[in-house]
Design an enzyme around this catalytic site. Structure first.
Site: not given
Length: 818
Positions: A407, A456
């Site tokens: 992440h 991301c």
């Protein structure tokens, strides 16, 4: 049977509803003849219908189970009362659920004329039947319908996939697939006769190797290899480990070569039974040879008058033409990579792909001589400490590569990597800023800085702090490879066995190309752009100020300061030392081998093998227990018969010494949290031939602090105390306030012993060679396996070609945590 000594009891049928009709007076007379049930008991069963939660059928089943009645007896009862619905349910659903395969057949290697035994065993109702298949063909010989399939003497026709069907009546289950592969018998010489091909050469023998050469742009490249084999060999050429699908002959001919054709060439030679690889031929492409030729330049002016200018080549010059300077070759003083994959987040969506992505990229980078530290599932402190140790491996001219999968987010131009312990509403305070890491890399005067971020890049609305990283120097050697664009998400493709991130799925096909890093990443971006499912969703973004043609494949050329290079080697080796394999002798006469293999820098697999046992002991196994609470072990997957059952998807059993010896595997994760020496217990359970009860012996074992646990990553590091400049990197290595390396020698007696006896250099060489060979790191006792092992093709995780038909967007999950 349903008695406890052999099968599940009838009470096991009480899980799913059977819809058995209530026992009424009309059925009671029929049942009273069969089981030893009294009239009052049967009446009690019938009266259960008066209770809101009662069930006459379930009560009867419970009473039958208490009396250890068999499944056949229950079916007989139900047939006598003509309860067809219950009979149908038991014979189709329940019996199928009771059939459980307990011993799966295993893939085996065999030699011609040997003996192959494949075993499949199952538990379930009495009277289970077995049937073996080779591919889709049923095996009809005498062992084809038994739990053990025997192929003796083994022949080439036995090679292939095998599966066993276990059935009871109309119900059946299949085992897993197992393969029989034939290898050349160890010690066979190329000139001797083979039992596989009588009167001919043994298997496949390479008689011509391709040669390294240097050619100029525009010339024709010609390489050749040859092999004697029966059946005749087929050929497949590879360029920089990528198959050349159009080159299928023993001669490789490429007309009009360009710089894209430089690199390493190998040829795979194979037939139906054998496979061999040629030596590596290195091809260098120099400037065009046209500068050495003589030609006439025709210049047409406005009046079409020709002007002839004679430009000689090898002959005495009247008018010299300076040839263009030779292409400059770049070198690295060393190559170091830190790979982090975060999967098991505490407060965010868990990911599947980082384990495979890190593993595959690790193997590819090691083939290019990178010193790789690969870590999974790090918290905030561990990530900070790992980055600090990574920076200690950098120095002037070193190529540094940082890869992160997990992440992440991007705010105000800064990228942040999210550790596994980040809270639900995390901010920059809980994460690592990539730009800060880059600033510290530049202080080391590195030759190349590559940052690959597989995460991301969406805005984090919880974080409104603008982080001000240190000022970047104008070094013209920075390459950022983002898996996706700004304010977009990165995706992974989930599959049943392994998962890959979209970025690595394309990167692994190009990363070993001998091209400028930016050119290589541009091609990866083009490949991703041609994939239908990523179009409009994920696109690689490249940011770079790289001004020189530096490639990840550049050779290492150690500078004059060899002490600095030796220190980096020692630093890296410390984090990759496995415990020595050992043998333990138990009082009962059983000899157990304890071996170790590294899956990642912080994940280790321990396996136990029974090497010797007395004849009076009929069965025994050595299991591991009593591990410290610091490390992470899934107890349900410990002491398993296969690596896959132990949770290791990536280690290959055939790459461990003597894979044919049965072993029990235990996978230990999060070694970076180990605060003391790793101590556990070997529990030996065995049974004598004249005894029914198991006997148990226990031995405690201490193996020191393996792999990255020596670095004590759980401890805070001084913020910037030891990163002043590259000139002080060697001093910081010796400064206990700056690095945990200084205390490692005392943390492990085993390592201190190696250092005192001068054996650390051999450890460095052996570990370095194992990484170049692209095999799992493993230690073993060489004295146990003196016989030469047959050569087999090395295995790795499949690097399948990526195409649109392999992926569905419904299978894709993003790395974003919101």
């Amino acid at each position: 049977m349903l008695c406890p000594s052999s099968r599940n009891s009838a009470a096991g049928l009480l899980g799913p509803p059977l819809h058995v009709a209530p026992i009424t007076v009309s059925t009671r007379l029929t049942l009273i003849e069969l089981p030893p049930c009294s009239e009052s008991e049967l009446t009690s069963c019938s009266l259960q219908v008066l209770s809101a939660a009662g069930s006459p059928g379930r009560t009867l089943l419970a009473r039958l189970a208490d009396r250890s009645c068999s499944m056949d007896f229950l079916l007989l009862c139900l047939r006598k009362i003509d309860h067809q619905e219950a009979v149908q349910y038991i014979t189709t659903v329940v019996v199928a659920e009771l059939i459980q395969i307990t011993v799966q057949p295993q893939t085996q290697q065999a030699t011609v004329g040997g003996r192959v035994v494949m075993t499949c065993r199952a538990s379930g109702p009495s009277g289970l039947s077995y049937q073996w298949f080779r591919g889709k063909e049923e095996i009809w010989d005498e062992t084809g319908s038994t739990p053990e399939l025997v192929l003796c003497p083994s022949a080439p026709g036995h090679q292939g996939p095998y599966i066993c069907r276990v059935h009871y009546g109309g119900n059946f289950v299949f085992s897993q697939w197992a393969h029989v592969r034939f290898v050349q018998a160890a010690g066979a010489s190329p000139g001797c006769s083979s039992t596989l091909f009588p009167g001919s050469v043994s298997g496949l023998h390479v008689i011509r190797q391709p040669q390294s050469k240097a050619v100029s742009e525009g010339d024709t490249l010609f390489l050749e290899c040859n092999a004697e084999a029966n059946p005749p060999a087929q050929y497949e050429w590879h360029h920089n480990m990528v198959p050349m699908t159009q080159q299928k002959t023993r001669s490789l001919k490429i007309p009009c070569v360009t710089t894209a054709h430089r690199g390493q060439y190998k040829c795979k030679m194979f037939n139906l039974y054998h496979e061999a690889w040629s030596d590596t031929a290195t091809v260098t492409i120099g400037p065009s040879s046209i500068t050495d030729a003589s030609w006439v330049e025709v210049e047409r002016g406005l009046d079409s008058q020709e002007v002839h200018r004679f430009r000689p080549g090898k002959y005495p010059l009247q008018q010299t033409v300076n040839p263009p300077p030779s292409a400059r070759h770049f070198y690295a003083t060393d190559k170091v990579a830190l790979l982090i994959g975060n999967m098991n987040y505490l407060y965010h969506t868990q990911l599947c792909a980082p384990i495979v992505d890190v593993h595959e990229l690790t193997n590819l980078l090691r083939q290019m001589d990178f010193k790789v530290v690969s870590l999974l599932d790090l918290n905030w402190q561990e990530m900070h400490s790992a980055v600090t140790e990574f920076l200690l491996l950098l120095d002037k001219g070193v190529y540094g590569l940082l890869y992160f999968a997990g992440h992440g987010y991007e705010n105000f131009g800064n990228s942040f990597m999210v550790p596994i312990d980040a809270p639900a509403s995390y901010t920059s305070e809980h994460c690592l800023c990539v730009q800060n890491i880059l600033t510290r890399m530049q202080e080391k005067e590195t030759g190349l800085n590559v940052l690959l971020l597989d995460m991301c890049r969406k805005r984090n609305l919880n974080d409104d702090v603008i982080v001000q990283p240190g000022l970047l120097k104008v070094t013209a050697n920075i390459v950022f490879g983002y898996a996706t664009c700004v304010d977009a998400e990165a995706y992974e493709v989930k599959r049943e066995d392994v998962s890959n991130g979209i970025f690595i799925s394309f990167l692994k096909r190009r990363v070993c190309e001998d091209e400028k890093v930016t050119v290589m990443l541009d091609r990866v971006a083009e490949d991703m752009g041609r994939c239908e499912i990523t179009r409009g969703r994920q696109a690689l973004e490249l940011r770079s100020n790289l001004s020189e043609r530096r490639s990840l494949t550049d050779q290492i050329q150690v500078s004059d300061c060899s002490a600095s290079h030796s220190a980096r080697n020692l630093q890296w080796v410390i984090a990759h030392v496995l415990p020595q394999s050992r043998c333990l002798q138990f009082d009962c006469g059983v000899k157990v081998q304890l071996g170790f293999a590294a899956e990642f820098s912080n994940i280790m697999v321990i396996y136990t093998r029974i090497l010797e046992k007395p004849e009076e002991i009929v069965s025994c196994c050595a299991q591991l227990t009593d591990f410290p609470g610091d490390v992470d072990i899934d107890l349900k997957k410990s002491n398993q018969d296969t690596l896959l059952e132990a949770g290791s998807l990536l280690l290959i059993k055939e790459n461990l010494p003597s894979p044919e010896v049965p072993s029990l595997y235990t996978r230990i994760r999060c070694l970076q949290r180990l605060r003391r020496e790793l101590t556990f217990t070997i529990c030996l359970q065995y049974t004598y031939s004249n005894m029914d009860e198991d006997v148990q012996e226990r031995q405690p074992v201490t193996v020191g602090k393996p792999l990255v646990s020596k670095l004590n990553l759980y401890e805070p590091r001084p913020p910037r105390a030891c990163s002043a400049s590259s000139s002080s990197s060697l001093d910081s290595f010796n400064d206990p306030e700056c690095s945990s390396f200084a205390s490692v020698g005392s943390a492990s007696n085993e390592w201190s012993y190696h250092a005192q006896t001068g054996r650390e250099s051999s450890s460095i060489d052996s570990l370095t060679s194992s990484r170049r060979a692209n095999i799992p790191e493993e230690t073993d006792s060489p004295e146990l396996f003196d016989a030469p092992q047959p050569l087999v093709a090395s295995k790795s995780l499949p690097h399948g070609q990526v195409n649109d038909t392999n992926y569905k967007f419904s299978d894709m999950y993003n790395f974003h945590s919101h």
